[in-house]
Design an enzyme around this catalytic site. Structure first.
Site, short mmCIF file in Angstrom:
data_model
loop_
_atom_site.label_atom_id
_atom_site.label_comp_id
_atom_site.label_asym_id
_atom_site.label_seq_id
_atom_site.Cartn_x
_atom_site.Cartn_y
_atom_site.Cartn_z
NE ARG A 71 2.09 -1.04 11.75
CZ ARG A 71 1.56 -0.60 10.60
NH1 ARG A 71 0.54 -1.23 10.04
NH2 ARG A 71 2.06 0.46 10.01
CE LYS A 208 -3.45 -0.28 4.60
NZ LYS A 208 -2.68 0.90 5.02
CE LYS A 210 -5.66 0.41 8.85
NZ LYS A 210 -5.00 1.72 8.80
CB CYS A 432 2.12 9.71 10.42
SG CYS A 432 2.94 10.68 9.14
CB CYS A 438 7.05 6.67 6.14
SG CYS A 438 5.67 6.28 5.06
CB CYS A 477 1.95 11.14 2.35
SG CYS A 477 1.22 9.56 2.79
CB CYS A 481 -0.58 6.98 9.18
SG CYS A 481 -0.32 6.06 7.65
FE1 SRM Z 1 -0.60 3.82 7.93
C1 SRM Z 1 0.86 2.93 5.00
C2 SRM Z 1 2.35 3.97 9.44
C3 SRM Z 1 -2.18 3.95 10.91
C4 SRM Z 1 -3.52 4.61 6.32
N1 SRM Z 1 1.28 3.44 7.33
C5 SRM Z 1 1.68 3.03 6.09
C6 SRM Z 1 3.17 2.67 6.09
C7 SRM Z 1 3.29 1.22 6.41
C8 SRM Z 1 3.94 3.06 4.82
C9 SRM Z 1 4.07 2.04 3.73
O1 SRM Z 1 3.09 1.42 3.31
O2 SRM Z 1 5.19 1.90 3.23
C10 SRM Z 1 3.63 3.56 7.27
C11 SRM Z 1 4.90 3.10 7.99
C12 SRM Z 1 5.67 4.30 8.48
C13 SRM Z 1 6.76 3.98 9.41
O3 SRM Z 1 7.93 4.23 9.05
O4 SRM Z 1 6.50 3.53 10.52
C14 SRM Z 1 2.37 3.65 8.09
N2 SRM Z 1 -0.01 3.79 9.82
C15 SRM Z 1 1.25 3.96 10.25
C16 SRM Z 1 1.31 4.19 11.75
C17 SRM Z 1 2.55 3.63 12.41
C18 SRM Z 1 1.19 5.70 11.96
C19 SRM Z 1 1.31 6.23 13.35
O5 SRM Z 1 1.47 7.45 13.43
O6 SRM Z 1 1.21 5.54 14.34
C20 SRM Z 1 -0.02 3.54 12.15
C21 SRM Z 1 0.10 2.07 12.44
C22 SRM Z 1 -1.19 1.52 12.99
C23 SRM Z 1 -1.13 0.08 13.45
O7 SRM Z 1 -0.63 -0.18 14.53
O8 SRM Z 1 -1.63 -0.78 12.73
C24 SRM Z 1 -0.83 3.75 10.89
N3 SRM Z 1 -2.52 4.12 8.52
C25 SRM Z 1 -2.94 4.27 9.81
C26 SRM Z 1 -4.25 4.85 9.84
C27 SRM Z 1 -5.03 5.23 11.09
C28 SRM Z 1 -5.87 4.10 11.60
O9 SRM Z 1 -5.87 3.01 11.08
O10 SRM Z 1 -6.57 4.34 12.59
C29 SRM Z 1 -4.63 5.06 8.52
C30 SRM Z 1 -5.95 5.73 8.03
C31 SRM Z 1 -7.13 4.84 8.15
C32 SRM Z 1 -7.27 3.97 6.94
O11 SRM Z 1 -6.71 2.90 6.93
O12 SRM Z 1 -7.95 4.39 5.99
C33 SRM Z 1 -3.54 4.59 7.70
N4 SRM Z 1 -1.24 3.74 6.00
C34 SRM Z 1 -2.45 4.17 5.55
C35 SRM Z 1 -2.47 4.08 4.11
C36 SRM Z 1 -3.66 4.43 3.19
C37 SRM Z 1 -4.49 3.22 2.98
C38 SRM Z 1 -5.70 3.41 2.13
O13 SRM Z 1 -6.20 2.41 1.63
O14 SRM Z 1 -6.21 4.50 1.96
C39 SRM Z 1 -1.20 3.59 3.72
C40 SRM Z 1 -0.71 3.32 2.29
C41 SRM Z 1 -1.04 1.95 1.81
O15 SRM Z 1 -1.60 1.12 2.51
O16 SRM Z 1 -0.73 1.73 0.66
C42 SRM Z 1 -0.45 3.40 4.94
FE1 SF4 Z 2 3.91 7.46 5.82
FE2 SF4 Z 2 1.96 8.90 4.82
FE3 SF4 Z 2 1.44 7.16 6.74
FE4 SF4 Z 2 2.78 9.34 7.30
S1 SF4 Z 2 0.67 9.27 6.55
S2 SF4 Z 2 3.33 7.27 7.95
S3 SF4 Z 2 3.95 9.69 5.48
S4 SF4 Z 2 2.13 6.65 4.72
#
Ligand code: SRM
Ligand code: SF4
Length: 574
Positions: A71, A208, A210, A432, A438, A477, A481
């Site tokens: 990323r 993390k 943001k 997502c 993922c 899930c 994201c």
């Molecule tokens: Fe996310 C984890 C993809 C935005 C909340 N996210 C992941 C991981 C890295 C899975 C992992 O930990 O093994 C996913 C990788 C999937 C893949 O195969 O690409 C993933 N997140 C993404 C992306 C690519 C989704 C998308 O549709 O574009 C976004 C990348 C953003 C970036 O460029 O940095 C992405 N993730 C978000 C958002 C939205 C936002 O930030 O605006 C959220 C919700 C906001 C938040 O952070 O609360 C989000 N991602 C999570 C979480 C839950 C974190 C939490 O503390 O609640 C995880 C799980 C974790 O961190 O353990 C996670």
């Molecule tokens: Fe993976 Fe869940 Fe984020 Fe989708 S919402 S990319 S399934 S961690």
């Protein structure tokens, strides 16, 4: 353990404490062709370098095949032409021949096997791009309004976003040493352990972090869902000038099914301050979180839980103390819309930008649409700037009027129209990645949503609602994201082929939606949506959107009947 014994810190904290340079044994594993993957400890360090170790879930039955996701860090999503061409080239050579626009204005390369990782990282560096701190317990990619130069204010805010991004970058030299020089960080173990980042300290953040900027009335960055939001307030006497920023703290969306201690939350508005204090305030919020977040339980470690439990007033005081200032009362702000502009639009400098719809953010070629090839040819020939949007689309910016027709024609040659690029619900949708990359996905998302939208388009046409925009977001899930908890219709994966269904987000993305049905089977989704959509058609107020109608009618009735599902603590409000 006795009641007074503090809980031990979690495993990630021990890892950071023991190696604050974040280098682990990454360089050694990278250089060893006999190793197909990194150790589980190194997986945690990799994240700070913008890399996730994954495995192809489609291939699990025939054995684990390790692949990496990389990323980039692209504050505000701005990509100069040469960089775009390099990104495209790297995805062809080392990735799965796609580029994935993320929901935070960045790019991801998927499907990179270990022996291609080094060349990919080197290629990114040669293209003057970094992936440092794109993931990990640090500040992530800073979001900023994407719509280019429709006003000078947009560009000012972008500059501010870049300043904040630069000020919050970790300084460890491990990244440079491993990925650019291709060798381990040359420090004896005791010196490694003594390293301390001037801002993050030895153990970085509890989780993390943001940041997003926004300019009302457009909430394209979903500012309330961020740990830290800056809302630009223009100077009424000189609208191109930022008078100051409203400070928002404590948003975040991730939760876990069945764990009531976890929930999505929108940020609190804490006050207003002058633009000169921006970096100072950003650092104060970050360090207040650094020192108050939960380091024992990673599921409870985000800033949103600190503010939920200790209160917004306590947190404001803490930030004021660290920043050495008092916040003024927040200025009025009104968000009425989110999302992107598609097609051609004029910039304030006379140039044009083209909004391009990218289905689920995946830039790829298919037999019907060769989007990847078309974009490469356009950027190579006409050299527009590319801007990634927080809704997983892109803009080609700074185009002289004389090039518009040629670009339109080139897109058409590759099956991509400029007018009516996609129907109303498709344009406003996000998914997502989930399967197959993922590791946390419970249900399909990116691969399932386009087909579901087709069925929904059929239902809406049948109900005479074909041209209505409804913001629809899906995740595999509950981590959220693609920000499904802010959508008018949100689908959250529960198990293979099953989704929790959320209703009630609004156009300005200012409040959470609410669970309407749990564990809906894919085949039952349309049946579940038909009644509220039919009621919306028959009972709505003039111009009332579906999400607002659900908040006003459908969800309150459900709550009254005692059948309300989960949502964050934020009450629904129309
Ligand atoms: Fe996310 C984890 C993809 C935005 C909340 N996210 C992941 C991981 C890295 C899975 C992992 O930990 O093994 C996913 C990788 C999937 C893949 O195969 O690409 C993933 N997140 C993404 C992306 C690519 C989704 C998308 O549709 O574009 C976004 C990348 C953003 C970036 O460029 O940095 C992405 N993730 C978000 C958002 C939205 C936002 O930030 O605006 C959220 C919700 C906001 C938040 O952070 O609360 C989000 N991602 C999570 C979480 C839950 C974190 C939490 O503390 O609640 C995880 C799980 C974790 O961190 O353990 C996670
Ligand atoms: Fe993976 Fe869940 Fe984020 Fe989708 S919402 S990319 S399934 S961690």
């Amino acid at each position: 353990m006795s009641e007074n014994t503090p809980a031990p810190v979690n495993k990630n904290e021990v890892l950071k404490q023991n190696d604050p340079t974040l280098s682990g044994t990454l360089a050694e594993t990278l250089a060893n062709p006999a190793l197909a993957c990194f150790s589980s400890d190194d997986e945690q360090f990799l994240k700070f370098h913008g890399i996730y170790q994954q495995d192809d879930r489609d291939k699990r039955k025939t054995g684990k095949q390790y692949i990496m996701m990389i990323r980039a860090r692209i504050p505000g999503g701005i990509i100069p032409p040469d960089q775009y061409l390099a990104f495209d080239d790297l995805s062809e050579k080392y990735g799965n021949q796609t580029l994935r626009i993320t929901s935070r204005q960045s790019f991801q390369w998927h499907g990179v096997v270990k022996d291609k990782l080094g060349p990919l990282m080197k290629g990114l560096n040669d293209a003057l791009c970094t992936t440092v701190a794109a993931c990990g317990d640090v500040n992530r990619n800073v979001m900023a309004p994407a719509t280019p130069a429709t006003s000078v204010l947009v560009e000012r805010v972008l500059e501010d976003a870049r300043r904040v991004d630069a000020a919050l970058k970790p300084v460890t030299e491990a990244y440079h040493s491993i990925w650019i020089d291709g060798e381990p960080l040359k420090l004896p173990p005791e010196e490694k352990q003594q390293f301390e980042d001037p801002l993050y300290g030895k153990t970085y953040l509890p989780r993390k972090f943001k940041i997003a900027f926004a300019i009302p009335p457009l909430n394209d960055t979903d500012v309330f869902t961020n740990c830290l939001g800056f809302v630009a307030i223009p100077d009424p006497a000189e609208p191109a000038r930022v008078l100051g920023y409203n400070l928002l703290c404590g948003g975040g969306l991730g939760m876990s099914h069945g764990n009531k201690e976890t929930f999505p939350r929108t940020a609190d508005v804490l006050g207003f301050f002058a633009p000169e204090e921006l970096v100072n305030v950003a650092k104060a919020v970050l360090t207040a979180y650094r020192d108050s977040g939960d380091r024992t339980n990673r599921k409870h470690a985000r800033l949103k839980y600190v503010i939920e439990e200790r209160g917004a007033d306590w947190f404001r005081g803490e930030v004021e103390k660290r920043a050495g200032l008092r916040f003024a009362p927040a200025r009025p702000m009104n968000f009425t819309k989110q999302g992107d502009l598609f097609g051609w639009h004029q910039q304030s400098d006379g140039h044009w930008f083209l909004g391009v719809y990218v289905e689920t953010g995946r830039i790829k070629d298919t037999p019907q649409r060769q989007l990847k090839t078309a974009l490469r040819r356009i950027v190579a020939k006409f050299r527009p700037e590319t801007r990634l949007t927080p809704s997983q689309n892109l803009l080609l910016a700074g185009v002289p009027a004389g090039q518009k027709d040629s670009i339109t024609a080139l897109l058409a040659e590759h099956g991509i129209p400029v007018e009516n690029q996609a129907g109303a619900i498709r344009r406003a949708s996000m998914a997502c990645p989930s399967m197959p990359t993922c590791g946390l996905g419970l249900a399909e998302s990116e691969r399932y949503l386009p087909g579901l939208l087709e069925k929904l388009e059929g239902l809406l046409a049948e109900l005479g609602l074909a041209d209505e925009e409804i913001i629809i977001r899906m995740t595999g899930c509950p981590n959220g994201c693609a920000r499904p908890y802010m959508a008018e219709i949100g689908f959250v994966g529960k198990a293979p082929g099953k989704y929790n269904l959320y209703l009630g987000g609004n156009a300005g993305s200012t409040h959470l939606n609410r669970e309407y049905r749990a564990s809906v089977k894919s085949d039952d989704i349309l049946n579940e949506l038909r009644p509220p959509l039919t009621r919306w058609k028959n009972e709505r107020l003039p111009g009332e959107r579906f999400g607002d109608f659900c908040s006003r009618m459908v969800l309150p009735e459900q709550i009254k009947a005692g059948a309300a599902g989960d949502a964050g603590p934020t009450p629904i409000s129309p």
